[in-house]
Design a protein around this motif. Sequence first.
Motif, PDB file in Angstrom:
ATOM      1  N   LEU B 543     -24.232 -60.177 -85.848  1.00  0.00           N
ATOM      2  CA  LEU B 543     -25.592 -60.713 -85.961  1.00  0.00           C
ATOM      3  C   LEU B 543     -26.415 -59.944 -87.008  1.00  0.00           C
ATOM      4  CD1 LEU B 543     -26.337 -61.211 -82.161  1.00  0.00           C
ATOM      5  CD2 LEU B 543     -26.017 -63.022 -83.860  1.00  0.00           C
ATOM      6  N   GLY B 544     -25.755 -59.049 -87.735  1.00  0.00           N
ATOM      7  CA  GLY B 544     -26.447 -58.321 -88.784  1.00  0.00           C
ATOM      8  C   GLY B 544     -27.232 -57.114 -88.304  1.00  0.00           C
ATOM      9  N   GLU B 545     -26.920 -56.651 -87.107  1.00  0.00           N
ATOM     10  CA  GLU B 545     -27.670 -55.533 -86.529  1.00  0.00           C
ATOM     11  C   GLU B 545     -27.009 -54.179 -86.814  1.00  0.00           C
ATOM     12  OE1 GLU B 545     -30.612 -55.449 -84.920  1.00  0.00           O
ATOM     13  OE2 GLU B 545     -30.913 -57.597 -85.272  1.00  0.00           O
ATOM     14  N   GLN B 546     -26.498 -54.008 -88.026  1.00  0.00           N
ATOM     15  CA  GLN B 546     -25.791 -52.766 -88.353  1.00  0.00           C
ATOM     16  C   GLN B 546     -26.677 -51.522 -88.165  1.00  0.00           C
ATOM     17  OE1 GLN B 546     -24.904 -55.594 -89.558  1.00  0.00           O
ATOM     18  NE2 GLN B 546     -22.749 -55.577 -90.166  1.00  0.00           N
ATOM     19  N   GLN B 547     -27.953 -51.659 -88.469  1.00  0.00           N
ATOM     20  CA  GLN B 547     -28.835 -50.494 -88.336  1.00  0.00           C
ATOM     21  C   GLN B 547     -28.953 -50.075 -86.866  1.00  0.00           C
ATOM     22  OE1 GLN B 547     -31.989 -50.862 -90.973  1.00  0.00           O
ATOM     23  NE2 GLN B 547     -32.752 -48.784 -90.654  1.00  0.00           N
ATOM     24  N   HIS B 548     -29.143 -51.049 -86.008  1.00  0.00           N
ATOM     25  CA  HIS B 548     -29.208 -50.785 -84.575  1.00  0.00           C
ATOM     26  C   HIS B 548     -27.886 -50.205 -84.068  1.00  0.00           C
ATOM     27  CE1 HIS B 548     -30.220 -51.488 -80.325  1.00  0.00           C
ATOM     28  NE2 HIS B 548     -29.013 -52.005 -80.206  1.00  0.00           N
ATOM     29  N   VAL B 549     -26.791 -50.785 -84.509  1.00  0.00           N
ATOM     30  CA  VAL B 549     -25.466 -50.344 -84.048  1.00  0.00           C
ATOM     31  C   VAL B 549     -25.174 -48.922 -84.503  1.00  0.00           C
ATOM     32  CG1 VAL B 549     -22.969 -50.783 -84.278  1.00  0.00           C
ATOM     33  CG2 VAL B 549     -24.538 -52.693 -83.839  1.00  0.00           C
ATOM     34  N   LEU B 550     -25.592 -48.597 -85.725  1.00  0.00           N
ATOM     35  CA  LEU B 550     -25.377 -47.231 -86.211  1.00  0.00           C
ATOM     36  C   LEU B 550     -26.024 -46.223 -85.269  1.00  0.00           C
ATOM     37  CD1 LEU B 550     -24.014 -46.232 -88.964  1.00  0.00           C
ATOM     38  CD2 LEU B 550     -26.332 -45.562 -89.588  1.00  0.00           C
ATOM     39  N   GLN B 551     -27.230 -46.545 -84.833  1.00  0.00           N
ATOM     40  CA  GLN B 551     -27.927 -45.645 -83.924  1.00  0.00           C
ATOM     41  C   GLN B 551     -27.204 -45.585 -82.570  1.00  0.00           C
ATOM     42  OE1 GLN B 551     -30.313 -43.587 -84.975  1.00  0.00           O
ATOM     43  NE2 GLN B 551     -29.926 -42.635 -82.976  1.00  0.00           N
ATOM     44  N   GLN B 552     -26.734 -46.728 -82.128  1.00  0.00           N
ATOM     45  CA  GLN B 552     -25.976 -46.787 -80.868  1.00  0.00           C
ATOM     46  C   GLN B 552     -24.720 -45.921 -80.956  1.00  0.00           C
ATOM     47  OE1 GLN B 552     -26.286 -48.964 -77.864  1.00  0.00           O
ATOM     48  NE2 GLN B 552     -28.419 -48.795 -78.523  1.00  0.00           N
ATOM     49  N   MET B 553     -24.023 -46.023 -82.069  1.00  0.00           N
ATOM     50  CA  MET B 553     -22.824 -45.190 -82.259  1.00  0.00           C
ATOM     51  C   MET B 553     -23.193 -43.715 -82.191  1.00  0.00           C
ATOM     52  SD  MET B 553     -20.147 -46.594 -85.056  1.00  0.00           S
ATOM     53  CE  MET B 553     -20.888 -47.826 -86.097  1.00  0.00           C
ATOM     54  N   LYS B 554     -24.252 -43.383 -82.876  1.00  0.00           N
ATOM     55  CA  LYS B 554     -24.655 -41.969 -82.905  1.00  0.00           C
ATOM     56  C   LYS B 554     -25.044 -41.488 -81.506  1.00  0.00           C
ATOM     57  CE  LYS B 554     -27.067 -40.608 -86.594  1.00  0.00           C
ATOM     58  NZ  LYS B 554     -27.920 -40.619 -87.810  1.00  0.00           N
ATOM     59  N   ASP B 555     -25.708 -42.342 -80.751  1.00  0.00           N
ATOM     60  CA  ASP B 555     -26.100 -41.956 -79.391  1.00  0.00           C
ATOM     61  C   ASP B 555     -24.871 -41.855 -78.478  1.00  0.00           C
ATOM     62  OD1 ASP B 555     -28.662 -41.982 -80.244  1.00  0.00           O
ATOM     63  OD2 ASP B 555     -29.240 -43.841 -79.208  1.00  0.00           O
ATOM     64  N   TYR B 556     -24.058 -42.904 -78.491  1.00  0.00           N
ATOM     65  CA  TYR B 556     -22.980 -43.017 -77.495  1.00  0.00           C
ATOM     66  C   TYR B 556     -21.805 -42.100 -77.852  1.00  0.00           C
ATOM     67  CZ  TYR B 556     -19.794 -45.430 -74.275  1.00  0.00           C
ATOM     68  OH  TYR B 556     -18.903 -45.735 -73.268  1.00  0.00           O
ATOM     69  N   TRP B 557     -21.250 -42.285 -79.044  1.00  0.00           N
ATOM     70  CA  TRP B 557     -20.121 -41.420 -79.443  1.00  0.00           C
ATOM     71  C   TRP B 557     -20.608 -40.007 -79.729  1.00  0.00           C
ATOM     72  CZ3 TRP B 557     -19.711 -46.641 -79.774  1.00  0.00           C
ATOM     73  CH2 TRP B 557     -18.496 -47.224 -79.391  1.00  0.00           C
ATOM     74  N   GLY B 558     -21.793 -39.940 -80.317  1.00  0.00           N
ATOM     75  CA  GLY B 558     -22.401 -38.630 -80.534  1.00  0.00           C
ATOM     76  C   GLY B 558     -22.647 -37.910 -79.214  1.00  0.00           C
ATOM     77  N   GLY B 559     -22.975 -38.674 -78.188  1.00  0.00           N
ATOM     78  CA  GLY B 559     -23.179 -38.099 -76.852  1.00  0.00           C
ATOM     79  C   GLY B 559     -21.917 -37.417 -76.344  1.00  0.00           C
ATOM     80  N   MET B 560     -20.782 -38.053 -76.545  1.00  0.00           N
ATOM     81  CA  MET B 560     -19.513 -37.423 -76.121  1.00  0.00           C
ATOM     82  C   MET B 560     -19.250 -36.158 -76.930  1.00  0.00           C
ATOM     83  SD  MET B 560     -16.847 -40.550 -75.260  1.00  0.00           S
ATOM     84  CE  MET B 560     -17.474 -42.013 -76.083  1.00  0.00           C
ATOM     85  N   LEU B 561     -19.527 -36.232 -78.244  1.00  0.00           N
ATOM     86  CA  LEU B 561     -19.302 -35.042 -79.090  1.00  0.00           C
ATOM     87  C   LEU B 561     -20.185 -33.882 -78.638  1.00  0.00           C
ATOM     88  CD1 LEU B 561     -19.030 -36.595 -82.686  1.00  0.00           C
ATOM     89  CD2 LEU B 561     -17.166 -35.822 -81.193  1.00  0.00           C
ATOM     90  N   GLN B 562     -21.412 -34.208 -78.256  1.00  0.00           N
ATOM     91  CA  GLN B 562     -22.323 -33.149 -77.792  1.00  0.00           C
ATOM     92  C   GLN B 562     -21.811 -32.475 -76.535  1.00  0.00           C
ATOM     93  OE1 GLN B 562     -26.364 -34.810 -77.583  1.00  0.00           O
ATOM     94  NE2 GLN B 562     -26.939 -33.044 -78.853  1.00  0.00           N
ATOM     95  N   LEU B 563     -21.060 -33.217 -75.739  1.00  0.00           N
ATOM     96  CA  LEU B 563     -20.459 -32.651 -74.526  1.00  0.00           C
ATOM     97  C   LEU B 563     -19.163 -31.919 -74.831  1.00  0.00           C
ATOM     98  CD1 LEU B 563     -21.170 -35.617 -72.106  1.00  0.00           C
ATOM     99  CD2 LEU B 563     -22.176 -33.338 -71.963  1.00  0.00           C
ATOM    100  N   GLY B 564     -18.835 -31.807 -76.118  1.00  0.00           N
ATOM    101  CA  GLY B 564     -17.657 -31.030 -76.511  1.00  0.00           C
ATOM    102  C   GLY B 564     -16.391 -31.852 -76.663  1.00  0.00           C
ATOM    103  N   ALA B 565     -16.513 -33.176 -76.642  1.00  0.00           N
ATOM    104  CA  ALA B 565     -15.322 -34.015 -76.768  1.00  0.00           C
ATOM    105  C   ALA B 565     -14.615 -33.745 -78.094  1.00  0.00           C
ATOM    106  CB  ALA B 565     -15.699 -35.493 -76.674  1.00  0.00           C
ATOM    107  N   THR B 566     -13.290 -33.598 -78.031  1.00  0.00           N
ATOM    108  CA  THR B 566     -12.500 -33.489 -79.263  1.00  0.00           C
ATOM    109  C   THR B 566     -11.690 -34.757 -79.486  1.00  0.00           C
ATOM    110  OG1 THR B 566     -10.714 -32.378 -78.067  1.00  0.00           O
ATOM    111  CG2 THR B 566     -12.400 -30.977 -79.085  1.00  0.00           C
ATOM    112  N   SER B 567     -11.807 -35.665 -78.517  1.00  0.00           N
ATOM    113  CA  SER B 567     -11.253 -37.014 -78.663  1.00  0.00           C
ATOM    114  C   SER B 567     -12.132 -37.902 -77.786  1.00  0.00           C
ATOM    115  CB  SER B 567      -9.790 -37.063 -78.204  1.00  0.00           C
ATOM    116  OG  SER B 567      -9.670 -36.573 -76.881  1.00  0.00           O
TER     117      SER B 567
END
Lengths: 705, 705
Positions: B543-567
Motif C-alpha cells: 500500500l506504499g507505507e514503506q515509511q511506516h513499515v521502516l519504523q515498525q521494523m526498527k521497533d519490532y526487530w530492533g526491540g529483539m536486538l535491544q534484548l541482546g538477540a543475535t538471531s
Amino acid sequence: MSSFAQQATWIWYPGDYEIWLSNKMQNRRTERGTFFPVFWKMDNHYVLMDFYKTFTLQQPKEVNIYAEGTYNVKLDGKAFEGMPSVITVPAGTHKINIKVFSQATVPAIFVQGKTIVSDSGWLLTFEDKEWIDETGKTSDISATQWVNADYGSFNNPLSPPSKFSLPTQPQAPVSIIKNGNTSLIDFGKETFGFLQLHGIKGKGNINIIYGESKEEANSDDHAETLDRIQFNSTVNTDSTLPLSKAFRYVKVETTSGITVDSVSMLYEYADVKDKGSFACSDTLINKIYDVSKYTLHLATREFFIDGIKRDRWVWSGDAYQSYLMNYYLMNDDETVKRTIYALRGKDPVTAHINTIMDYTFYWFLSVYDYYMYSGDSAFIKQNYPRMQTLMDYCLSRRNKDGLMEGLPGDWVFIDWAAGLSKQGEVSFEQMLFCRSLETMALCATINNDATNANKYKQLAADIKQKLFSYYWNEQKKALVHSRVNGVASNNVTRYANMFGIFFNYFTPAQKQEIKTSVLLNDSVQKITTPYMRFYELEALCALGEQQHVLQQMKDYWGGMLQLGATSFWEEYDPSKKGAEHYAMYGRPFGKSLCHAWGASPIYLLGKYYLGVSPTSSGYATYKIEPSLGGLQWMEGTVPTPHGNIALRCDTKQIKIRSTEGEGTLRIKSKTIPKGNNISVKNIDDNIYEISIKPGIDYIINYKGL
Amino acid sequence: MSSFAQQATWIWYPGDYEIWLSNKMQNRRTERGTFFPVFWKMDNHYVLMDFYKTFTLQQPKEVNIYAEGTYNVKLDGKAFEGMPSVITVPAGTHKINIKVFSQATVPAIFVQGKTIVSDSGWLLTFEDKEWIDETGKTSDISATQWVNADYGSFNNPLSPPSKFSLPTQPQAPVSIIKNGNTSLIDFGKETFGFLQLHGIKGKGNINIIYGESKEEANSDDHAETLDRIQFNSTVNTDSTLPLSKAFRYVKVETTSGITVDSVSMLYEYADVKDKGSFACSDTLINKIYDVSKYTLHLATREFFIDGIKRDRWVWSGDAYQSYLMNYYLMNDDETVKRTIYALRGKDPVTAHINTIMDYTFYWFLSVYDYYMYSGDSAFIKQNYPRMQTLMDYCLSRRNKDGLMEGLPGDWVFIDWAAGLSKQGEVSFEQMLFCRSLETMALCATINNDATNANKYKQLAADIKQKLFSYYWNEQKKALVHSRVNGVASNNVTRYANMFGIFFNYFTPAQKQEIKTSVLLNDSVQKITTPYMRFYELEALCALGEQQHVLQQMKDYWGGMLQLGATSFWEEYDPSKKGAEHYAMYGRPFGKSLCHAWGASPIYLLGKYYLGVSPTSSGYATYKIEPSLGGLQWMEGTVPTPHGNIALRCDTKQIKIRSTEGEGTLRIKSKTIPKGNNISVKNIDDNIYEISIKPGIDYIINYKGL
C-alpha cells in the motif's frame, strides 16, 4: 486362530515387513550372473511408526524394550529420557507409546515384561497427528487411523525381523565326473541353496555353471544361472557362494593355477512342517504326491514363489495355487499372509498385481479362501481397505460396456499357450472379475459394510448376466473366448468354461454340456501347463470325474516322472523329445523344472479324493465327500486351524477322526451306511449324509455305488 | 535455468532423494535427550528404478558406471554380465538402460564417459512393465510413465548422495566461567553444530545443558536440549558429540573423578553463498538486515527448516517465507526444490502438509513463486501430477458450501495467537484456497492442460465470489474472521485482510479502507509473531507505507536486538520482561530464538525498498519500484537466475545495472527523470517508466516526490 499372540513377539505395521522382505527376496534373481529384478513397482515401508497399548497392572512391573530403529518411549504421554531399554510401569492403568524411526529396515518393537508384552493387541499408526497449540495443549480432534500390529514368528528379542534368513543344511553330491579342469557334480535331485567350494588353492578363475538338467550344466552358452569367481589364495580356503541357486547339476571349471578339492552345498529351506498327508493303493499316484510335496516345499520360501531357478518372484496367479495346495499340506497361515501382503503392496495402485489383470483377480479370491481355511477374520479386516482401493482401480478401468479389457500396460496373461488371443474383452477375465466382486461383497459383509456389500453384489450380478448374454454360444454349448469391438468370437477355449464349473456359475445341464463340448473335446486347444491343468482337472473333479482325472494325473505327472523329473515343471508337452523339454521363452533352458504350479495333485487329492473342504470359515463346518476314483483305498489327513481331519477309505469302509468343527460326510451307497455313533440322513437316491463331531472315531461301513 | 546438467552428476527419481534426506534430517530432533520425531506421515523412496537414455556416438567410447545399489546394465536391451563398472558403447545410436535396487538408500547412478554422462536428460521409471510372452517377445503396448531424472550438486562419482553431510568449521568459545565441576561456556552468539570436548580423563558422567539463553543453559530442569555422556578413560580423550544442536551457551557439569580440559564446537552450515545484498543510511536497519541474514543462514540447512533449537523440521508455512527471503539473498534453487519435494512427499495424500490446512495452500503458492523467480518450467512439469493429487485431496474435503473447514485431523493453524478461533469456515483459509486454485490454473497452463486450467479457474472464481459475499462486512470495512454454521462472525482479524491486499483481491478503495479499518487499527488483535508480521508489513508495503513499515521494523526487530538477540525469534511480545521472553508452549524455554520466519526484513527490503520483482518467469521481465521509505540512501543487489540487478538509490539519483532480463523502472518524480541511454515514459501524474536493458550502467537523475 487367535488375533492375539500368546507371548511377546516382534510387531510391525501390517504388510510393511512383508513388503520389505519381498523386496529383499525378489531382488536376488540373476540371469547368467546379471542382476534381474522385477518389472513392476516395489513398495516400501513406513519409516516412522507409533505403537501403543494400554495396560492395567496390580503391581509395578519392569518392562524390557527392544526396537529396530531410533525410538522413544512414553508413559501416559510423558517421555522417558533417551532410548530406555528397561522401564518400570507403576500399578494402575497406563498407556505405553513407543515411536520408532527406521529407514533401512522396518520399524519394529519387542516389549517383554511379566504381563506387558508386544503382541497383535498393540495399535499402530504412521501418522499420529498429535500437534500442540501455542499453549502446549494437544490437539483434541484426532482422525488418527490406528490398526492392530502385525507379527510373525519372531519371538526372540535378539533375533529381530530384519536379521531373518531361511535355515540351511549341508548336502553332499551323489556323483562327480572329473574331466581335466572340469567337474560335473550331480546332487541326485533338484535342489536349492548355496554352493560351497572346499580347499580352493592358487590363483585363477572358477566358473560355475548350474543346471536343472545335465544338458544345462554342460551348456556354457545357454545355462540360465552361473557364477564366476576370482581367487588368489596360497592356503586352502573354503568359500560359500553368496547367492542361493536352483540346480541338480553343477559344472565347476577352473583355470590353470587354481584347484578345488571338493564341492558341497547348503540346502536352504523354509522350515514349514507338513500337517496333511495322502497315500493310496496306486504307487504311481503316491510317487506323484511325494514329488509334488517336494516341489511345493522347494517353491515355498520366504514367500510362495513361482519357480526356484529363474524368477524366484512372488506371482499372484502362481501363489494362488500354492495357497490352495498349502491348505492340504502345511496349512501354514504365515506364508499365506506374508505372500498376500507382499503381492498387494501399497497405495496408490498404479498397475495390476504383477502387471497382470488375471493376477489382480486371483489376489481377491485368495483373501477369501484364506478366511475360509483359517477363520482369520482379523486379517480380512486389516486387509479390507487395500481390497477396496485395488477394486477401485479395477472399476476405474472398465470399458464402456462395463467389462475388463486390456488397456495399455495391462498384461492379459491367462496361460502360456501358443497363439492365445488376448484382444478385446476376454470371457475368462470377466469370469474372474465377477468372482472378485462377489469376494468383495463377502468381505464387505465380514467388515459390517452393508452399503458396499450391496454395491459389490450388484456389480457382480451385472457382470454375471453379461457373461451369459455376451459369451454363451448355444450351438457350441460353451462360453466363447472373447468379444472384439462388441462382436463375440466363435473360438472356444477351456478357460472360462472350466472356471464357471467350480465357481458354480452354470446350471447342472450346462455343466454336463460343457464337459462334452469343451473339457473332453480334443478339438478344443489343449492345455500344456500344469498351471491350467490345475483348474481343468479341478473342473472335472467338480463334475465327479475323479476316475478320469486319476488317469490324467498318471499320464501327465507320470509322464514327467518317466522323463526323470525330480520336481514338477513349469510346462510339459508330451509330444516333445529329449532336451526340447527344457526350452521355453525362446531359450534352450528357459523352462523352470521346479515350478510350484506343478504340485497341484496335493490339492486335487486332498479336496476331491479325500474330499474335505470347509463350508464355513476356519472349518467351523466342513464337508467330506470322499471319492476313490478307481483306487482300492486311500488315507490321509487334512489340516484344520487347530488340528486335522484324518480319513481312511476303501470301497467298503470309511474311518474318520477330526479334532474340531462340525463335519458332514456325504457318501453314495447302495445300502444304508452303518457304524457306531452315526446317524444317517438320506438326502437323495442312494446319497447319505452323516454328521461328524470332533474327538470321535467313526468307522462307517457302506457299499459303494 | 537449463533442464540439462552441464556435466556428469548423480541422478535419481524426482523427489526420492529429497524425501530420504528429509527423513534423515527431521529425525535428528531430540527434546531433553529423547528422540522427538514428526507426527505426520514420512514417505519413502522407490527401491527399484530403471534409468535410460539414448546416445549417438561417432566413435566407440568407454563409459564408467557408478551406482548406489545392486544394478544391471543393458545396451539396446541386452544385459552385460554382472555389475560392470566400465562398458564400451559402439559407434552409432544406442540405448543404455541401468536398473538399480537399493532398499536403505535411494537408487542413484553416475555415468561418466566422454560424451555419455548421467544428467537430467535421462528418463526414469519405477515400473517398466516390460514383460515377455511365452515366445520370449517383449510386451509391445507399454504404458510406462517415464520422467526426467532429478539431480543435485553431486558431481563426484565417489561422493554419492547417500554420503552427503553438511560442512563444518571449528569455533571457539568467547568466554568460560568455571564454578567447581561446572563450566558455563559462551560462544558469543547463537550458533549450531557439534559440541567437542577435549582432554576428557577419568571415569564418570558429563552432563551438557544447551541454552539459547544463559538462563536456559543454567536450567537443569527446563532446558530444551541436553546430552548425558558416560566416560571411562585413563588417557586424555577428545569427543565430538554425535548430534548437532543449537545454542549460544553450554553448561558442562562433570561428576567427581572425571575432568574435561576444554570445550569447542564444529559449526555446521549449508554452504550456500549470498548473491543479494542491502545497505542503507540507517545503521539499525543494516544491523537488522545482518542479523536476518545470519538467522536465515542458520535455518537453511539440508532444507529450509523452522528453527534450529527445537523442531528442526520442514514446515511448509515456515519454508514458504524462507523461499521468498532466499530469492533476495542466496537465490539457491536447489534448497527450494529440495524443500518443496520433501514437503509434498508421495501419494496417496492422507493429510494436509504437516497436517496443517494453510500449509497445504502455501505449498501450492511456493511452486508458482519458484517458477517466477527461477524460470524453471521443467520443475513445474515434473511436479504437476503431485500438485493435482494434492488439490484433489483438498477438493474432496470441501463442505456443502464448497468451502474449506477443519475436519477431524486437520490443523487450522493461521498463527500462534492467543484465543484465535479455528472453528467453522475461516476466511483466511478460503483466501489461501482461492490463491491455490489460481496457482493450479497457472501451472495447468504451463503444462498445456487447458481443460484443467479452465476447471481450476472456475473453482477459484467461485471461492473468490464467496469470499466477498460471505465475509465482507460493510460496516467494519473488512473481511470478518469466519463463518460458523453458515453465520458470519463480527470478529475482524488481520489475516485474510492483509493477504487480500498483496493477492490484489480488493479494489483500490477497499484497500484504503482496510488500511485504516484493520492494518492501522490498534483495536484489532495485534500480531506477535514475526511469521505474520511478514505478511502484515508486506501488505503495508504493497500500500506504499514503506515509511511506516521502516519504523515498525526498527521497533519490532530492533526491540529483539535491544534484548541482546543475535538471531531473530519465533515470537516477540514487547510487553514481556526478562526471561519471560524465552517461554512458549507452557515451557520456560520453549521458544525458539532462531527462527527462519524472523528474517523477513531480507524479503521486505529487497522486494519493497529496492523494489525488484519478476513480472514473468525467471526475470525475463521484471519491475523495479524503489522506495526509500525515509532512508537517505540505499543500495543492494537482487539475484536473478544467471546474474543480478544492482541498484543504488538516493533522493536524487538512481544507479542500475543488470545482467539479464527486460526491466521496467517505475519512479515518482516531480520532474522528468534524466540520464544517458534512457527513454522515459510518462505513465500517470508524476509517474515515469524507464526500460532497463542488461549490461548497461544507468545513472538516472530525478527529483523524488
